[in-house]
Scaffold this active site. Structure first.
Site, PDB file in Angstrom:
ATOM      1  N   CYS A  43       0.813  -1.227   0.000  1.00 43.08           N
ATOM      2  CA  CYS A  43       0.000   0.000   0.000  1.00 43.08           C
ATOM      3  C   CYS A  43       0.843   1.272   0.000  1.00 43.08           C
ATOM      4  CB  CYS A  43      -0.990  -0.011   1.164  1.00 43.08           C
ATOM      5  SG  CYS A  43      -0.231   0.073   2.809  1.00 43.08           S
ATOM      6  N   HIS A  72      -2.530   1.350   6.963  1.00 48.10           N
ATOM      7  CA  HIS A  72      -2.912   1.240   5.547  1.00 48.10           C
ATOM      8  C   HIS A  72      -3.088   2.641   4.965  1.00 48.10           C
ATOM      9  CE1 HIS A  72      -4.286  -0.999   2.062  1.00 48.10           C
ATOM     10  NE2 HIS A  72      -5.249  -0.115   1.903  1.00 48.10           N
ATOM     11  N   HIS A  83      -5.778   1.920  -4.294  1.00 50.67           N
ATOM     12  CA  HIS A  83      -4.874   1.378  -3.268  1.00 50.67           C
ATOM     13  C   HIS A  83      -4.492  -0.055  -3.603  1.00 50.67           C
ATOM     14  CE1 HIS A  83      -7.852  -1.061  -0.568  1.00 50.67           C
ATOM     15  NE2 HIS A  83      -8.328  -0.984  -1.788  1.00 50.67           N
TER      16      HIS A  83
END
Length: 368
Positions: free
Chosen positions: A272, A320, A332
């Site tokens: 990510c 994240h 993402h």
């Protein structure tokens, strides 16, 4: 006659099914205590509950793996930083050693000159010498030589101190390097353990169950996103991307479909924060490697003020990150087993929003 036969046959089947379903169950045969349709509904409900439990376990494992990935990336970054520092210190040590050797040679030459002069006291030379004027000239030179000698000794002492400092700093860097290497290796083992456990859970599912599991994930993301949208948040968001943000968005969206791999920074696979790192490099800005450091170091903005290209940090531990695209969507890299994709910005718990190009001159911030 044919129709009548079919109807009668159907009535017979229904009747038989009914009488069999509602007949007193045989001792020990509890399965026949409920109608077939009800048993089927119970079975489907139990299957759904089992899948939901599996999904929660898998999500928890991947979340832990993502936290460990951030630890791994952070340790990796520190290892690289410490290695650069050690190289820099090694060069300083080498230069200082060379300077120290030159000063020692200079000090040795001064000592030899003093020895050849016999070390006679100045008063004796004045009394024995015939030319006092020549002596005074010599005395001036001697004072200059003494001053030079003191300067060499001072430099020698200072250089030795610098060398000791550099050596101690290098030792400290090595110790930190080893600590970060151990942390990195520990995080790597932790990641592998969690991902392997999650994959093992998924591998036990049949193909249809895996498809259903993916749908459950999507449904949960949709519900969370819808709740976020229902709050009216999009009504307050109307900002346009900067010209730097446009480049970052263009890079990130061009990676859609590429696999998530922990610790990866492209160009073929990403995690990510690896995706957001490379995207903003394409936008002309270097940002921290991990989502936690991106949250800690980058300029924070309110959700209502965010614009395409801003980074949305998720979960309370900032483990994240996704890039806002506008219209309530992000791009993402989700997790192992998934690909870079677009999803709802509110599909996960939002910690906050950061802006990588907040310090760029206003005149450079182009608008769509």
């Amino acid at each position: 006659m044919t129709c009548t036969a079919v109807v009668l046959c159907a009535m017979g089947l229904l009747g038989g099914t009914a009488s069999q379903a509602y007949a007193d169950p045989k001792p020990g045969d509890a399965r026949d205590a409920k109608p077939g349709a009800e048993r089927g509904a119970d079975s489907a409900e139990a299957s759904l509950k089992r899948l939901q439990d599996v999904r929660k376990k898998i999500d928890a494992l991947y979340r832990k793996a993502e936290r460990a990935t951030d630890a791994y990336n952070g340790a990796k970054e520190q290892v690289e930083l410490q290695q650069k520092e050690i190289v820099k210190l090694a060069r300083n040590i080498d230069r200082t050693q060379q300077r120290l050797a030159a000063l020692k040679r200079q000090a040795g030459a001064l000592a030899s000159a003093q020895y050849r002069g016999g070390g006679m006291p100045s008063e004796a030379k004045l009394m024995l010498g015939a030319d006092s004027g020549a002596f005074l000239d010599d005395a001036t030179l001697v004072r200059k030589a003494q001053q030079a000698a003191r300067g060499v000794i001072t430099q020698l002492s200072r250089t030795k101190g610098e060398l000791e400092d550099y050596s101690q700093a290098a030792t400290d860097r090595w110790e930190r390097l080893e600590a970060h290497r151990k942390k990195k290796e520990s995080a790597r083992r932790d990641i592998k353990k969690k991902i392997d456990a999650a994959k093992k859970l998924e591998s036990r599912l049949a193909a249809k169950e895996k498809d259903r599991l993916k749908k459950l994930e999507d449904e949960e993301a949709f519900r969370t996103q819808q709740k976020w949208l229902d709050s009216g948040v999009l009504k307050e968001i109307s900002n346009k991307a900067s010209r730097f943000g446009k480049k970052a968005v263009a890079y990130a969206t061009s990676q859609i479909g590429k696999d998530y791999v922990w610790g990866a920074e492209g160009p073929d696979t990403f995690d990510c924060s690896g995706l957001t790192l490379r995207a903003w490099q394409a936008g002309g800005t270097t940002i921290p490697r991990t989502s936690q450091e991106q949250w800690r170091q980058l300029h924070r903005v309110a959700i209502k003020d965010m614009r395409p290209g801003d980074l949305i940090i998720y979960f309370s531990d900032a483990s994240h990150v996704g890039m806002y695209l506008g219209d309530g969507a992000i791009v993402h890299a989700p997790r192992p087993g998934r690909q870079v994709t677009i999803t709802g910005a509110g599909s996960m718990p939002i910690l906050g929003v950061v802006r990588p190009d907040a310090d760029a001159p206003e005149r450079d911030l182009g608008h769509r």
